[in-house]
Design an enzyme around this catalytic site. Structure first.
Site, PDB file in Angstrom:
ATOM      1  N   GLY A  15       0.826  -1.206   0.000  1.00  0.00           N
ATOM      2  CA  GLY A  15       0.000   0.000   0.000  1.00  0.00           C
ATOM      3  C   GLY A  15       0.865   1.263   0.000  1.00  0.00           C
ATOM      4  N   GLN A  16       0.203   2.410  -0.039  1.00  0.00           N
ATOM      5  CA  GLN A  16       0.931   3.694  -0.085  1.00  0.00           C
ATOM      6  C   GLN A  16       1.830   3.869   1.136  1.00  0.00           C
ATOM      7  OE1 GLN A  16      -1.212   7.194  -1.747  1.00  0.00           O
ATOM      8  NE2 GLN A  16      -2.909   6.284  -0.639  1.00  0.00           N
ATOM      9  N   VAL A  17       1.239   3.738   2.314  1.00  0.00           N
ATOM     10  CA  VAL A  17       2.018   3.908   3.547  1.00  0.00           C
ATOM     11  C   VAL A  17       2.966   2.722   3.729  1.00  0.00           C
ATOM     12  CG1 VAL A  17       1.847   4.065   6.070  1.00  0.00           C
ATOM     13  CG2 VAL A  17       0.288   5.384   4.634  1.00  0.00           C
ATOM     14  N   ALA A  64      -5.208  -2.192   5.178  1.00  0.00           N
ATOM     15  CA  ALA A  64      -6.563  -1.760   5.536  1.00  0.00           C
ATOM     16  C   ALA A  64      -7.463  -1.876   4.314  1.00  0.00           C
ATOM     17  CB  ALA A  64      -6.569  -0.309   6.021  1.00  0.00           C
ATOM     18  N   TYR A  65      -8.748  -2.009   4.572  1.00  0.00           N
ATOM     19  CA  TYR A  65      -9.758  -1.889   3.523  1.00  0.00           C
ATOM     20  C   TYR A  65     -10.017  -0.396   3.386  1.00  0.00           C
ATOM     21  CZ  TYR A  65     -14.178  -2.617   1.026  1.00  0.00           C
ATOM     22  OH  TYR A  65     -15.191  -2.606   0.090  1.00  0.00           O
ATOM     23  N   THR A  66      -9.568   0.229   2.270  1.00  0.00           N
ATOM     24  CA  THR A  66      -9.609   1.696   2.150  1.00  0.00           C
ATOM     25  C   THR A  66     -10.576   2.206   1.074  1.00  0.00           C
ATOM     26  OG1 THR A  66      -7.709   1.615   0.664  1.00  0.00           O
ATOM     27  CG2 THR A  66      -7.229   2.030   2.987  1.00  0.00           C
ATOM     28  N   THR A 105      -8.191   6.908  10.818  1.00  0.00           N
ATOM     29  CA  THR A 105      -8.630   7.889   9.829  1.00  0.00           C
ATOM     30  C   THR A 105      -9.366   9.085  10.424  1.00  0.00           C
ATOM     31  OG1 THR A 105     -10.101   8.160   7.916  1.00  0.00           O
ATOM     32  CG2 THR A 105     -10.720   6.471   9.491  1.00  0.00           C
ATOM     33  N   ASP A 106      -9.301  10.198   9.703  1.00  0.00           N
ATOM     34  CA  ASP A 106     -10.114  11.381  10.020  1.00  0.00           C
ATOM     35  C   ASP A 106     -11.606  11.085   9.858  1.00  0.00           C
ATOM     36  OD1 ASP A 106      -9.623  11.017   7.275  1.00  0.00           O
ATOM     37  OD2 ASP A 106      -9.899  13.134   6.801  1.00  0.00           O
ATOM     38  N   TYR A 129     -16.836   2.770   6.190  1.00  0.00           N
ATOM     39  CA  TYR A 129     -15.367   2.739   6.331  1.00  0.00           C
ATOM     40  C   TYR A 129     -14.953   3.354   7.676  1.00  0.00           C
ATOM     41  CZ  TYR A 129     -10.566   4.441   5.742  1.00  0.00           C
ATOM     42  OH  TYR A 129      -9.243   4.750   5.938  1.00  0.00           O
TER      43      TYR A 129
HETATM   44  N1  LIG Z   1      -5.767   6.486   1.811  1.00  0.00           N
HETATM   45  C1  LIG Z   1      -6.267   7.466   2.587  1.00  0.00           C
HETATM   46  O1  LIG Z   1      -6.692   8.517   2.089  1.00  0.00           O
HETATM   47  C2  LIG Z   1      -6.318   7.305   4.086  1.00  0.00           C
HETATM   48  C3  LIG Z   1      -6.901   8.314   4.858  1.00  0.00           C
HETATM   49  C4  LIG Z   1      -6.924   8.178   6.241  1.00  0.00           C
HETATM   50  C5  LIG Z   1      -6.387   7.048   6.839  1.00  0.00           C
HETATM   51  N2  LIG Z   1      -5.845   6.075   6.067  1.00  0.00           N
HETATM   52  C6  LIG Z   1      -5.317   4.881   6.733  1.00  0.00           C
HETATM   53  O2  LIG Z   1      -3.927   4.831   6.515  1.00  0.00           O
HETATM   54  C7  LIG Z   1      -3.499   3.457   6.443  1.00  0.00           C
HETATM   55  C8  LIG Z   1      -2.699   3.238   5.172  1.00  0.00           C
HETATM   56  O3  LIG Z   1      -3.547   3.534   4.059  1.00  0.00           O
HETATM   57  P1  LIG Z   1      -2.993   3.601   2.572  1.00  0.00           P
HETATM   58  O4  LIG Z   1      -3.424   4.900   1.999  1.00  0.00           O
HETATM   59  O5  LIG Z   1      -1.570   3.202   2.526  1.00  0.00           O
HETATM   60  O6  LIG Z   1      -3.916   2.468   1.921  1.00  0.00           O
HETATM   61  P2  LIG Z   1      -3.739   1.674   0.560  1.00  0.00           P
HETATM   62  O7  LIG Z   1      -2.753   2.361  -0.319  1.00  0.00           O
HETATM   63  O8  LIG Z   1      -5.125   1.412   0.062  1.00  0.00           O
HETATM   64  O9  LIG Z   1      -3.067   0.323   1.036  1.00  0.00           O
HETATM   65  C9  LIG Z   1      -3.774  -0.585   1.828  1.00  0.00           C
HETATM   66  C10 LIG Z   1      -3.055  -1.907   1.743  1.00  0.00           C
HETATM   67  O10 LIG Z   1      -3.859  -2.836   2.467  1.00  0.00           O
HETATM   68  C11 LIG Z   1      -3.907  -4.014   1.729  1.00  0.00           C
HETATM   69  N3  LIG Z   1      -5.095  -4.815   1.974  1.00  0.00           N
HETATM   70  C12 LIG Z   1      -6.383  -4.526   1.655  1.00  0.00           C
HETATM   71  N4  LIG Z   1      -7.172  -5.571   1.979  1.00  0.00           N
HETATM   72  C13 LIG Z   1      -6.342  -6.520   2.485  1.00  0.00           C
HETATM   73  C14 LIG Z   1      -6.537  -7.816   2.982  1.00  0.00           C
HETATM   74  N5  LIG Z   1      -7.757  -8.382   2.993  1.00  0.00           N
HETATM   75  N6  LIG Z   1      -5.476  -8.515   3.440  1.00  0.00           N
HETATM   76  C15 LIG Z   1      -4.238  -7.975   3.409  1.00  0.00           C
HETATM   77  N7  LIG Z   1      -3.978  -6.755   2.937  1.00  0.00           N
HETATM   78  C16 LIG Z   1      -5.028  -6.037   2.490  1.00  0.00           C
HETATM   79  C17 LIG Z   1      -3.903  -3.590   0.277  1.00  0.00           C
HETATM   80  O11 LIG Z   1      -3.458  -4.702  -0.469  1.00  0.00           O
HETATM   81  P3  LIG Z   1      -3.662  -4.789  -2.063  1.00  0.00           P
HETATM   82  O12 LIG Z   1      -2.605  -3.867  -2.600  1.00  0.00           O
HETATM   83  O13 LIG Z   1      -3.416  -6.229  -2.352  1.00  0.00           O
HETATM   84  O14 LIG Z   1      -5.062  -4.335  -2.320  1.00  0.00           O
HETATM   85  C18 LIG Z   1      -2.918  -2.442   0.315  1.00  0.00           C
HETATM   86  O15 LIG Z   1      -1.596  -2.890   0.108  1.00  0.00           O
HETATM   87  C19 LIG Z   1      -4.771   2.620   6.553  1.00  0.00           C
HETATM   88  O16 LIG Z   1      -4.955   2.226   7.889  1.00  0.00           O
HETATM   89  C20 LIG Z   1      -5.873   3.592   6.174  1.00  0.00           C
HETATM   90  O17 LIG Z   1      -7.120   3.244   6.758  1.00  0.00           O
HETATM   91  C21 LIG Z   1      -5.769   6.185   4.702  1.00  0.00           C
END
Ligand SMILES: NC(=O)c1ccc[n+]([C@@H]2O[C@H](COP(=O)([O-])OP(=O)(O)OC[C@H]3O[C@@H](n4cnc5c(N)ncnc54)[C@H](OP(=O)(O)O)[C@@H]3O)[C@@H](O)[C@H]2O)c1
Length: 310
Positions: A15-17, A64-66, A105-106, A129
């Site tokens: 994922g991104q983070v 996370a499920y995002t 998350t916010d 979410y």
């Molecule tokens: N993105 C935002 O705008 C945002 C905002 C606020 C908070 N956050 C929080 O910040 C954290 C990092 O978010 P991010 O932006 O890096 O999210 P992201 O880019 O969507 O990455 C999420 C990762 O989780 C993996 N994932 C999803 N379902 C899964 C499963 N069933 N089993 C194992 N892995 C799974 C995805 O795998 P795949 O690549 O295989 O799908 C992906 O690598 C999360 O806790 C998110 O809730 C994000």
């Protein structure tokens, strides 16, 4: 005798983070990275087995499920991934005496406040979410494990799927883009999150922040300053000329009501970082400065032939 290097287990490495954490923790200790194939959060017991096998000192959970809109029609799946699997991580961290680092998350807030939200404010998620992430926070907290839960917002970065890449893709397809201009938040670079996480975890492990009771808990961690999606898009295109061969779209500000989505979103989700600054002495960069760094990276990757967002 030299002390043993800390064992780190990073979940959600694709994922991104997750990608940025992999880079910032590369030289920290023995790093084991797991993606969906080796730790599927839809099967929390599989995730627990992996933790027991690795026996880490630190669990970094970036999985996370995002998919905010899709979650409205997949509430059980979102809750399994965002709350049930994190509960298992927390139980295993407690058993091992390890540290769990988790992100939230916010969108746990309803957006009704005029000022930035603090950790003392009562969450009230507007969408599935946000509710699933809040359930994850509460599940982790209920175990009493050593934990750092960082709530962040509007995450983007040089890799993955995010608003920045959506803007670049749409700019190649359309001449005019309508962007919501009445939701307020802080775009936060995944690089900033990973750098701050490394800074804090390293010092927690060294005992520099005192006893567990002095640092364990929930913190807001976002880039400084705030904006709207419309102004964020303007800032992206002000820096993106080199990626789009100068073909910049016309941007039209619209209201949330003019852009219906399955999930409701908070009007104001700006988070106060005062507790993070006070406790750990760290402040993330203003969002516009962090955007400069990400755009420079994309431009230099593009010069090397790696076209982003395509
Ligand atoms: N993105 C935002 O705008 C945002 C905002 C606020 C908070 N956050 C929080 O910040 C954290 C990092 O978010 P991010 O932006 O890096 O999210 P992201 O880019 O969507 O990455 C999420 C990762 O989780 C993996 N994932 C999803 N379902 C899964 C499963 N069933 N089993 C194992 N892995 C799974 C995805 O795998 P795949 O690549 O295989 O799908 C992906 O690598 C999360 O806790 C998110 O809730 C994000």
């Amino acid at each position: 005798m030299t002390p043993r290097k800390p064992r780190i287990l990073l979940l959600g490495t694709a994922g991104q983070v997750g990608r940025e954490l992999q880079a910032s923790f590369a030289d920290f200790g023995d790093l084991t990275c797991a993606d969906r194939k080796s730790a599927n959060f839809e099967r929390p017991e599989q995730v627990g087995n992996l933790v027991r096998h690795v026996a880490p000192d630190v669990i970094l959970n970036a999985a996370a499920y995002t998919a905010v809109d899709r979650a409205e029609s997949e509430p059980v799946l979102a809750t399994t991934v965002n709350a049930e699997a994190p509960r298992v991580l927390a139980e295993e961290a407690l058993r091992l005496g390890g540290l769990l680092v988790h992100y939230s998350t916010d969108y746990v807030f309803d957006g009704s406040k005029q000022e930035p939200w603090t950790e003392a404010d009562e969450p009230n998620p507007l969408n599935v979410y946000g509710a699933s992430k809040l359930a994850g926070e509460r599940a982790i907290e209920s175990t009493g494990c050593r934990r750092l839960v960082f709530r962040t917002s509007w995450v983007y970065g040089p890799h993955g799927s995010n608003f920045l890449f959506t803007m670049l893709r749409l700019a190649r397809e359309r001449e005019r883009l309508s962007i919501v201009n009445d939701q307020f938040g802080a775009p936060t670079s995944a690089i900033e999150i990973a750098t701050a996480t490394r800074h804090i975890v390293e010092r927690v492990m060294e005992g520099r922040f005192g006893a567990e009771k002095d640092w364990t808990g929930t913190y807001h961690m976002t880039c400084a300053d705030s904006t709207t999606w419309f102004s964020f898009a303007q800032a992206i295109f002000a820096r993106a000329g080199g990626l789009l061969d100068g073909k910049l779209p016309q941007l039209i500000p619209i209201a949330t009501a003019d852009y219906p989505t399955p999930a409701r979103r908070p009007r104001n989700s700006v988070l106060s970082n005062a507790r993070l600054v006070e406790r750990f002495g760290i402040r993330l960069a203003p969002w516009a400065t962090a955007l400069d760094a990400v755009m420079e990276k994309l431009l230099s990757d593009a010069d090397g032939g790696d076209r982003p967002g395509a």
